[in-house]
Design a protein around this motif. Structure first.
Motif, PDB file in Angstrom:
ATOM      1  N   PHE A  51      10.134  -8.450  -7.351  1.00  0.00           N
ATOM      2  CA  PHE A  51      11.143  -7.973  -6.407  1.00  0.00           C
ATOM      3  C   PHE A  51      11.305  -8.945  -5.231  1.00  0.00           C
ATOM      4  CE2 PHE A  51       9.155  -4.261  -8.442  1.00  0.00           C
ATOM      5  CZ  PHE A  51      10.268  -3.745  -9.089  1.00  0.00           C
ATOM      6  N   MET A  52      10.179  -9.485  -4.742  1.00  0.00           N
ATOM      7  CA  MET A  52      10.252 -10.460  -3.654  1.00  0.00           C
ATOM      8  C   MET A  52      10.912 -11.751  -4.132  1.00  0.00           C
ATOM      9  SD  MET A  52       8.968  -8.853  -1.111  1.00  0.00           S
ATOM     10  CE  MET A  52       9.460  -7.272  -1.825  1.00  0.00           C
ATOM     11  N   ALA A  53      10.608 -12.142  -5.365  1.00  0.00           N
ATOM     12  CA  ALA A  53      11.169 -13.377  -5.909  1.00  0.00           C
ATOM     13  C   ALA A  53      12.673 -13.264  -6.126  1.00  0.00           C
ATOM     14  CB  ALA A  53      10.478 -13.723  -7.220  1.00  0.00           C
ATOM     15  N   ILE A  95      18.123  -2.503   0.466  1.00  0.00           N
ATOM     16  CA  ILE A  95      17.984  -2.069  -0.930  1.00  0.00           C
ATOM     17  C   ILE A  95      16.520  -1.850  -1.287  1.00  0.00           C
ATOM     18  CG2 ILE A  95      18.243  -2.803  -3.339  1.00  0.00           C
ATOM     19  CD1 ILE A  95      20.823  -4.245  -2.460  1.00  0.00           C
ATOM     20  N   LEU A  96      15.656  -2.793  -0.900  1.00  0.00           N
ATOM     21  CA  LEU A  96      14.233  -2.667  -1.211  1.00  0.00           C
ATOM     22  C   LEU A  96      13.586  -1.534  -0.419  1.00  0.00           C
ATOM     23  CD1 LEU A  96      13.121  -6.395  -1.531  1.00  0.00           C
ATOM     24  CD2 LEU A  96      13.091  -4.667  -3.323  1.00  0.00           C
ATOM     25  N   TYR A  97      14.027  -1.336   0.811  1.00  0.00           N
ATOM     26  CA  TYR A  97      13.484  -0.245   1.640  1.00  0.00           C
ATOM     27  C   TYR A  97      13.764   1.107   0.978  1.00  0.00           C
ATOM     28  CZ  TYR A  97      12.346   2.530   5.791  1.00  0.00           C
ATOM     29  OH  TYR A  97      11.776   3.428   6.650  1.00  0.00           O
ATOM     30  N   ILE A  98      14.997   1.270   0.533  1.00  0.00           N
ATOM     31  CA  ILE A  98      15.385   2.528  -0.114  1.00  0.00           C
ATOM     32  C   ILE A  98      14.714   2.684  -1.483  1.00  0.00           C
ATOM     33  CG2 ILE A  98      17.344   3.800  -1.084  1.00  0.00           C
ATOM     34  CD1 ILE A  98      19.089   2.497   1.095  1.00  0.00           C
ATOM     35  N   SER A  99      14.519   1.550  -2.167  1.00  0.00           N
ATOM     36  CA  SER A  99      13.963   1.582  -3.529  1.00  0.00           C
ATOM     37  C   SER A  99      12.446   1.681  -3.564  1.00  0.00           C
ATOM     38  CB  SER A  99      14.396   0.315  -4.284  1.00  0.00           C
ATOM     39  OG  SER A  99      15.794   0.182  -4.313  1.00  0.00           O
ATOM     40  N   SER A 120       8.865  -6.767   2.536  1.00  0.00           N
ATOM     41  CA  SER A 120      10.275  -7.136   2.366  1.00  0.00           C
ATOM     42  C   SER A 120      10.892  -7.730   3.624  1.00  0.00           C
ATOM     43  CB  SER A 120      11.096  -5.915   1.933  1.00  0.00           C
ATOM     44  OG  SER A 120      10.649  -5.419   0.695  1.00  0.00           O
ATOM     45  N   LEU A 121      10.263  -7.550   4.777  1.00  0.00           N
ATOM     46  CA  LEU A 121      10.759  -8.174   6.012  1.00  0.00           C
ATOM     47  C   LEU A 121      10.805  -9.689   5.897  1.00  0.00           C
ATOM     48  CD1 LEU A 121       8.838  -5.981   8.617  1.00  0.00           C
ATOM     49  CD2 LEU A 121      11.316  -5.987   8.228  1.00  0.00           C
ATOM     50  N   ASN A 122      10.006 -10.221   4.989  1.00  0.00           N
ATOM     51  CA  ASN A 122       9.987 -11.667   4.772  1.00  0.00           C
ATOM     52  C   ASN A 122      11.343 -12.182   4.287  1.00  0.00           C
ATOM     53  OD1 ASN A 122       8.464 -14.163   4.703  1.00  0.00           O
ATOM     54  ND2 ASN A 122       8.609 -14.041   2.480  1.00  0.00           N
ATOM     55  N   LEU A 123      12.123 -11.329   3.631  1.00  0.00           N
ATOM     56  CA  LEU A 123      13.440 -11.734   3.150  1.00  0.00           C
ATOM     57  C   LEU A 123      14.396 -12.009   4.311  1.00  0.00           C
ATOM     58  CD1 LEU A 123      13.949  -9.231   0.187  1.00  0.00           C
ATOM     59  CD2 LEU A 123      13.204 -11.607   0.079  1.00  0.00           C
ATOM     60  N   ILE A 124      14.288 -11.228   5.365  1.00  0.00           N
ATOM     61  CA  ILE A 124      15.150 -11.437   6.526  1.00  0.00           C
ATOM     62  C   ILE A 124      14.822 -12.775   7.193  1.00  0.00           C
ATOM     63  CG2 ILE A 124      15.810 -10.534   8.789  1.00  0.00           C
ATOM     64  CD1 ILE A 124      15.194  -7.733   7.743  1.00  0.00           C
ATOM     65  N   ILE A 125      13.542 -13.061   7.310  1.00  0.00           N
ATOM     66  CA  ILE A 125      13.130 -14.351   7.885  1.00  0.00           C
ATOM     67  C   ILE A 125      13.644 -15.488   7.017  1.00  0.00           C
ATOM     68  CG2 ILE A 125      11.147 -15.750   8.592  1.00  0.00           C
ATOM     69  CD1 ILE A 125       9.579 -13.089   8.854  1.00  0.00           C
ATOM     70  N   ILE A 228       8.786 -11.511 -15.283  1.00  0.00           N
ATOM     71  CA  ILE A 228       8.846 -10.309 -16.115  1.00  0.00           C
ATOM     72  C   ILE A 228       7.488  -9.987 -16.734  1.00  0.00           C
ATOM     73  CG2 ILE A 228       9.478 -11.368 -18.332  1.00  0.00           C
ATOM     74  CD1 ILE A 228      11.535  -9.026 -18.607  1.00  0.00           C
ATOM     75  N   HIS A 229       6.675 -11.037 -16.919  1.00  0.00           N
ATOM     76  CA  HIS A 229       5.322 -10.789 -17.425  1.00  0.00           C
ATOM     77  C   HIS A 229       4.538  -9.925 -16.435  1.00  0.00           C
ATOM     78  CE1 HIS A 229       6.727 -14.562 -19.224  1.00  0.00           C
ATOM     79  NE2 HIS A 229       6.054 -14.181 -20.294  1.00  0.00           N
ATOM     80  N   THR A 230       4.714 -10.228 -15.146  1.00  0.00           N
ATOM     81  CA  THR A 230       4.059  -9.440 -14.107  1.00  0.00           C
ATOM     82  C   THR A 230       4.529  -7.988 -14.159  1.00  0.00           C
ATOM     83  OG1 THR A 230       3.884 -11.370 -12.670  1.00  0.00           O
ATOM     84  CG2 THR A 230       3.717  -9.229 -11.615  1.00  0.00           C
ATOM     85  N   LEU A 231       5.834  -7.817 -14.337  1.00  0.00           N
ATOM     86  CA  LEU A 231       6.401  -6.471 -14.420  1.00  0.00           C
ATOM     87  C   LEU A 231       5.812  -5.708 -15.605  1.00  0.00           C
ATOM     88  CD1 LEU A 231       8.692  -4.652 -13.150  1.00  0.00           C
ATOM     89  CD2 LEU A 231      10.139  -5.486 -15.010  1.00  0.00           C
ATOM     90  N   VAL A 232       5.766  -6.351 -16.756  1.00  0.00           N
ATOM     91  CA  VAL A 232       5.281  -5.704 -17.973  1.00  0.00           C
ATOM     92  C   VAL A 232       3.777  -5.426 -17.894  1.00  0.00           C
ATOM     93  CG1 VAL A 232       4.899  -6.017 -20.459  1.00  0.00           C
ATOM     94  CG2 VAL A 232       7.098  -6.651 -19.429  1.00  0.00           C
ATOM     95  N   ILE A 233       3.022  -6.428 -17.462  1.00  0.00           N
ATOM     96  CA  ILE A 233       1.563  -6.256 -17.374  1.00  0.00           C
ATOM     97  C   ILE A 233       1.213  -5.199 -16.337  1.00  0.00           C
ATOM     98  CG2 ILE A 233      -0.617  -7.400 -16.781  1.00  0.00           C
ATOM     99  CD1 ILE A 233       0.681 -10.011 -17.847  1.00  0.00           C
ATOM    100  N   GLY A 234       1.918  -5.217 -15.201  1.00  0.00           N
ATOM    101  CA  GLY A 234       1.664  -4.230 -14.162  1.00  0.00           C
ATOM    102  C   GLY A 234       1.991  -2.818 -14.610  1.00  0.00           C
TER     103      GLY A 234
END
Length: 479
Positions: A51-53, A95-99, A120-125, A228-234
């Motif tokens: 999500f961050m990526a 979007i991430l805050y709500i999700s 997610s605040l890192n995205l604003i920076i 996606i590997h991270t998503l699946v493994i997680g």
């Protein structure tokens, strides 16, 4: 005025120096943190990687790639992209805050709600700083990015270690990222000689996005499927399995980000400068590929042979399950430099072709992931390797048609480095049968790997080795 070639060499020198310093310092910090924190702490943060990526890719590739590619970008272009990026980053954060609750429910990890909203605040920076990084790349002034990224990693490390010692666990990693981003952002605004004006053009934004949209779509596919590997493994396995998977990839990817990443970031603006001369472009691709593969192949192959000792010495026995992932990651990462050809295709304005290739590639990855899930985490990674091999031949079929550089050209340009590196790695692996003390054995492996590859490069008259020696001699003669 410096020639393009000289600016490229100087730019690569600073970018390479930046990457090496960043990765060495970051690796040292991660080793300390890995000894303090538990695999589960890393696993929790790793769940959010995709999500961050994705958010970061939107910000860095939404408009800024067009700024680098456009030869006559003016003040209106720059300010438009600056304000556009800020609005985009705020939308992504919302979007991430709500999700966040949905993300936590997906992974069945309630603590992810607060972590997602803070991280997610890192995205604003990132949205505020994106245009400044684009200007550094466009001007090939990578000494400045070296300073910024060095401050970033030092701040992250200091904050992360202090908070980890105080027992904050996963939150130590979250706050270290935010503190590093804030500090480096302030420095970036000071050293990059540009400040936004209160001007904006929807027409310019649409024009820039017409080019960037294809690059964005291509990079977005890369980002999603790289994570996606991270998503699946997680989702299907536990946090520790995800932590071992990511930790195994950390060192190989750090090395490749230092070496190949330096070439990639410097070569894209360089390719853009010579996009109208196809012969010069092919020559630049060939030289870049030869040099990067000459450096990357021995690193990766020898690291694969030394991975068990390296893991036990640096990370301790509790990370031993990450060893097989490191070995396979070394093989996959060794061929990252081949992506330089896609940068050249983007530079000549054929970003649509890159998107087409990436679409095919991602469906291939998805297919192998799905069929490998029942066989475990390592099988998923093996599936990625098989998919990469298949896509290598498909990609260069299209590259041959677009710029006249295909798989046969690649084989011709890298064959000596490949066999030299493979033989050196075999010699390094043979040392493990001597049954020596682990520290003595590792030092002997390192010395043997460097020496054997150097001698083999001389004996086989490796063109890339000769080119590097020539550059070094010329540098000293100029002094």
């Amino acid at each position: 005025m410096e020639s393009n070639a000289k600016k490229t060499i100087v730019g690569f020198g600073w970018k390479f120096f930046e990457k090496i310093c960043y990765q060495v310092i970051n690796l040292a910090i991660q080793i300390v943190l890995a000894r303090i924190l538990m695999p589960d702490d890393y696993g929790i943060i790793a769940l959010l990687a995709i999500f961050m990526a994705i958010g970061d890719t939107f910000i860095k590739n939404g408009f800024t790639t067009a700024i680098i590619q456009k030869k006559d970008a003016d003040e209106l272009d720059l300010s438009t992209v600056f304000w556009g990026n800020i609005v985009l980053s705020l939308i992504l954060y919302l979007i991430l805050y709500i999700s966040a609750p949905a993300i936590a429910a997906f992974y069945k990890q309630p603590q992810l709600i607060d972590i997602t909203r803070v991280l997610s605040l890192n995205l604003i920076i990132g949205g505020i700083c994106a245009i400044h990084f684009a200007l550094i790349a466009k001007r090939i002034e990578f000494k400045k990015s070296y300073i910024v990224n060095l401050i970033n990693v030092l701040t992250m490390g200091l904050v992360g270690i202090i908070l980890a010692i105080k027992g904050l666990g996963a939150w130590a990693l979250v706050f270290s990222v935010l503190c590093g981003a804030c500090t480096s952002g302030i420095i970036l605004f000071i050293i990059v000689k540009w400040h936004p004006q209160f001007i904006f053009s929807f027409h310019r934004l649409r024009t820039l996005f017409k080019y960037s949209s294809k690059v964005l779509a291509s990079n977005m596919l890369n980002t999603v499927f790289n994570n996606i590997h991270t998503l699946v493994i997680g989702r299907f396995f536990n946090n520790s399995s995800l932590a071992f998977y990511q930790r195994g990839q950390a060192l190989p990817q750090s090395i490749m980000n230092s070496v190949d990443g330096s070439f990639s970031e410097v070569m894209y603006p360089t390719y853009s400068l010579i996009q109208d001369d196809m012969e010069r472009l092919r020559h630049a691709i060939r030289k870049a590929l030869q040099l990067s593969m000459f450096l990357c192949l021995p690193f990766m192959f020898c690291l694969c042979s030394m991975s068990e000792n390296i893991t036990l010495i640096l990370l301790s026995e509790k990370w031993a399950d990450s060893i097989p992932f490191m070995q396979l990651s070394c093989i996959i990462c060794a061929f990252w430099p081949l992506s330089t050809v896609s940068h050249a295709v983007n530079a000549i304005g054929r970003s649509g072709l890159t998107l087409k290739i990436n679409l095919i590639s991602k469906f291939s990855i998805l297919f192998f992931i799905i069929i490998c899930i029942p066989f475990g985490v390592f099988a998923i990674m093996v599936g990625s390797l098989i998919s990469s091999i298949v896509m290598l031949f498909i990609s260069f079929y299209y590259y041959k048609r677009a710029i006249g550089y295909g798989i046969k050209n690649v084989a011709e340009d890298i064959r000596l480095s490949f066999f030299d590196a493979l033989l050196a790695a075999s010699i390094v692996y043979g040392i493990t049968f001597l049954d020596l003390n682990i520290y003595i054995e590792t030092c002997l492996q390192f010395f043997t790997g460097v020496t054997s590859y150097w001698l083999l490069s001389i004996l086989t008259s490796n063109e890339a080795y000769s080119a590097i020696i020539s550059i070094i001699k010329q540098k000293f003669q100029n002094k």
